[in-house]
Motif scaffolding. Structure first.
Motif, PDB file in Angstrom:
ATOM      1  N   ASP A   1       0.543 -14.641   5.377  1.00 33.82           N
ATOM      2  CA  ASP A   1       0.965 -16.046   5.343  1.00 33.82           C
ATOM      3  C   ASP A   1      -0.184 -16.994   5.030  1.00 33.82           C
ATOM      4  N   PHE A   2      -1.422 -16.583   5.296  1.00 34.95           N
ATOM      5  CA  PHE A   2      -2.589 -17.402   4.973  1.00 34.95           C
ATOM      6  C   PHE A   2      -2.868 -17.436   3.470  1.00 34.95           C
ATOM      7  N   LEU A   3      -2.424 -16.427   2.743  1.00 35.53           N
ATOM      8  CA  LEU A   3      -2.838 -16.250   1.352  1.00 35.53           C
ATOM      9  C   LEU A   3      -2.018 -17.105   0.389  1.00 35.53           C
ATOM     10  N   HIS A   4      -2.695 -17.626  -0.605  1.00 33.09           N
ATOM     11  CA  HIS A   4      -2.027 -18.319  -1.708  1.00 33.09           C
ATOM     12  C   HIS A   4      -1.194 -17.281  -2.468  1.00 33.09           C
ATOM     13  N   PRO A   5      -0.032 -17.653  -2.983  1.00 32.76           N
ATOM     14  CA  PRO A   5       0.815 -16.684  -3.679  1.00 32.76           C
ATOM     15  C   PRO A   5       0.147 -15.966  -4.861  1.00 32.76           C
ATOM     16  N   LYS A   6      -0.892 -16.548  -5.444  1.00 29.71           N
ATOM     17  CA  LYS A   6      -1.559 -15.903  -6.584  1.00 29.71           C
ATOM     18  C   LYS A   6      -2.749 -15.034  -6.169  1.00 29.71           C
ATOM     19  N   THR A   7      -3.078 -14.994  -4.889  1.00 31.11           N
ATOM     20  CA  THR A   7      -4.254 -14.262  -4.420  1.00 31.11           C
ATOM     21  C   THR A   7      -4.251 -12.800  -4.846  1.00 31.11           C
ATOM     22  N   MET A   8      -3.125 -12.136  -4.717  1.00 25.57           N
ATOM     23  CA  MET A   8      -3.046 -10.695  -4.978  1.00 25.57           C
ATOM     24  C   MET A   8      -2.354 -10.367  -6.300  1.00 25.57           C
ATOM     25  N   ARG A   9      -2.068 -11.381  -7.095  1.00 27.15           N
ATOM     26  CA  ARG A   9      -1.285 -11.201  -8.317  1.00 27.15           C
ATOM     27  C   ARG A   9      -1.947 -10.234  -9.287  1.00 27.15           C
ATOM     28  N   TYR A  10      -1.167  -9.269  -9.739  1.00 29.62           N
ATOM     29  CA  TYR A  10      -1.555  -8.257 -10.722  1.00 29.62           C
ATOM     30  C   TYR A  10      -2.732  -7.399 -10.266  1.00 29.62           C
ATOM     31  N   LYS A  11      -2.919  -7.315  -8.967  1.00 25.93           N
ATOM     32  CA  LYS A  11      -3.969  -6.456  -8.413  1.00 25.93           C
ATOM     33  C   LYS A  11      -3.318  -5.214  -7.814  1.00 25.93           C
ATOM     34  N   PRO A  12      -3.968  -4.057  -7.951  1.00 23.03           N
ATOM     35  CA  PRO A  12      -3.381  -2.828  -7.425  1.00 23.03           C
ATOM     36  C   PRO A  12      -3.408  -2.791  -5.900  1.00 23.03           C
ATOM     37  N   VAL A  13      -2.337  -2.230  -5.336  1.00 23.22           N
ATOM     38  CA  VAL A  13      -2.217  -2.080  -3.891  1.00 23.22           C
ATOM     39  C   VAL A  13      -1.596  -0.722  -3.587  1.00 23.22           C
ATOM     40  N   SER A  14      -2.206  -0.026  -2.650  1.00 28.51           N
ATOM     41  CA  SER A  14      -1.599   1.185  -2.088  1.00 28.51           C
ATOM     42  C   SER A  14      -1.385   0.959  -0.601  1.00 28.51           C
ATOM     43  N   ILE A  15      -0.398   1.664  -0.062  1.00 25.65           N
ATOM     44  CA  ILE A  15      -0.003   1.480   1.328  1.00 25.65           C
ATOM     45  C   ILE A  15      -0.137   2.798   2.080  1.00 25.65           C
ATOM     46  N   VAL A  16      -0.755   2.725   3.255  1.00 26.67           N
ATOM     47  CA  VAL A  16      -0.729   3.830   4.206  1.00 26.67           C
ATOM     48  C   VAL A  16      -0.264   3.259   5.535  1.00 26.67           C
ATOM     49  N   ALA A  17       0.527   4.047   6.265  1.00 31.67           N
ATOM     50  CA  ALA A  17       1.080   3.556   7.521  1.00 31.67           C
ATOM     51  C   ALA A  17       1.244   4.712   8.493  1.00 31.67           C
ATOM     52  N   ASN A  18       1.376   4.364   9.744  1.00 31.36           N
ATOM     53  CA  ASN A  18       1.632   5.379  10.755  1.00 31.36           C
ATOM     54  C   ASN A  18       2.563   4.827  11.821  1.00 31.36           C
ATOM     55  N   GLY A  19       3.304   5.733  12.410  1.00 31.29           N
ATOM     56  CA  GLY A  19       4.238   5.348  13.463  1.00 31.29           C
ATOM     57  C   GLY A  19       4.525   6.522  14.367  1.00 31.29           C
ATOM     58  N   GLY A  20       5.337   6.279  15.372  1.00 30.46           N
ATOM     59  CA  GLY A  20       5.644   7.315  16.349  1.00 30.46           C
ATOM     60  C   GLY A  20       6.702   8.300  15.905  1.00 30.46           C
ATOM     61  N   THR A  21       7.539   7.915  14.924  1.00 29.51           N
ATOM     62  CA  THR A  21       8.612   8.787  14.468  1.00 29.51           C
ATOM     63  C   THR A  21       8.654   8.819  12.940  1.00 29.51           C
ATOM     64  N   TYR A  22       9.393   9.782  12.415  1.00 27.73           N
ATOM     65  CA  TYR A  22       9.546   9.873  10.959  1.00 27.73           C
ATOM     66  C   TYR A  22      10.348   8.709  10.388  1.00 27.73           C
ATOM     67  N   GLN A  23      11.295   8.178  11.150  1.00 25.99           N
ATOM     68  CA  GLN A  23      12.209   7.166  10.629  1.00 25.99           C
ATOM     69  C   GLN A  23      11.535   5.838  10.286  1.00 25.99           C
ATOM     70  N   HIS A  24      10.424   5.536  10.885  1.00 21.92           N
ATOM     71  CA  HIS A  24       9.825   4.232  10.669  1.00 21.92           C
ATOM     72  C   HIS A  24       9.208   4.048   9.281  1.00 21.92           C
ATOM     73  N   HIS A  25       9.193   5.084   8.463  1.00 17.13           N
ATOM     74  CA  HIS A  25       8.666   4.914   7.104  1.00 17.13           C
ATOM     75  C   HIS A  25       9.470   3.884   6.316  1.00 17.13           C
TER      76      HIS A  25
END
Length: 187
Positions: free
Chosen positions: A93-117
């Motif tokens: 919410d702090f970021l200007h809408p153009k801050t990340m524009r056309y920049k590559p992003v990958s996601i890694v996440a973790n949780g307690g169960t398989y369903q939260h993916h």
């Protein structure tokens, strides 16, 4: 290229462990990138409330600056109560809408169960789509059984998926070099 590896939580260690592995795997593939891990736990966070940026504390201004200066991102998040942490959403919410524009992003996440993916699909990807990021198609989600009692990743399939994520991210980073990055108008 400057790559920002974002540990998007203020508690726990599994997210940081995953992020460190991704950093290692990117460094194995390419030495052309400057990699910086930022841990939200090291910042004094304030809620976004609409005031001008210069009225927020130094940590929040530094966090925004790091996002603006980066050429790509690895976003790491735990899944709490079927959602991303509030501190991560607040940072977006702090970021200007153009801050990340056309920049590559990958996601890694973790949780307690398989369903939260599904939180990645239903919450995080739409946020990144709003920013018009180049989100890699292969995110990695881990859960408790992928770690030992010392929070070391023990599942070889997870390591293989993290290596593949790093490989694809590096290719997206190369592809993004030719895209025009629009300047951010903060007025």
């Amino acid at each position: 290229m400057k790559i920002l590896l974002v540990d998007g939580t203020i508690i726990g260690t599994k997210t940081s462990v995953i992020l460190e592995k991704v950093k290692d795997y990117i460094e194995e593939i390419s030495t052309e990138h400057t990699l910086e891990i930022i841990r939200f736990a090291n910042y004094e966070h304030q809620f976004v409330d609409g005031r001008p940026m210069d009225q927020y504390n130094d940590d929040m201004q530094l966090l925004v600056s790091k996002f603006e200066q980066a050429d790509g991102y690895i976003i790491a998040t735990p899944i709490f109560q079927g959602s991303i942490p509030g501190v991560l959403k607040n940072a977006f919410d702090f970021l200007h809408p153009k801050t990340m524009r056309y920049k590559p992003v990958s996601i890694v996440a973790n949780g307690g169960t398989y369903q939260h993916h599904l939180v990645i699909e239903n919450q995080l990807k739409p946020i990144l789509d709003y920013f018009r990021c180049l989100v890699t198609p292969n995110y990695v989600y881990t859960q408790t059984s992928h770690f030992d009692e010392n929070n070391i990743i023990v599942d070889e399939d997870v390591h293989n998926r993290l290596r593949e994520l790093a490989r694809v991210f590096v290719q997206y980073a190369e592809m993004s070099k030719g895209l025009c990055k629009e300047p951010i108008d903060t007025h």
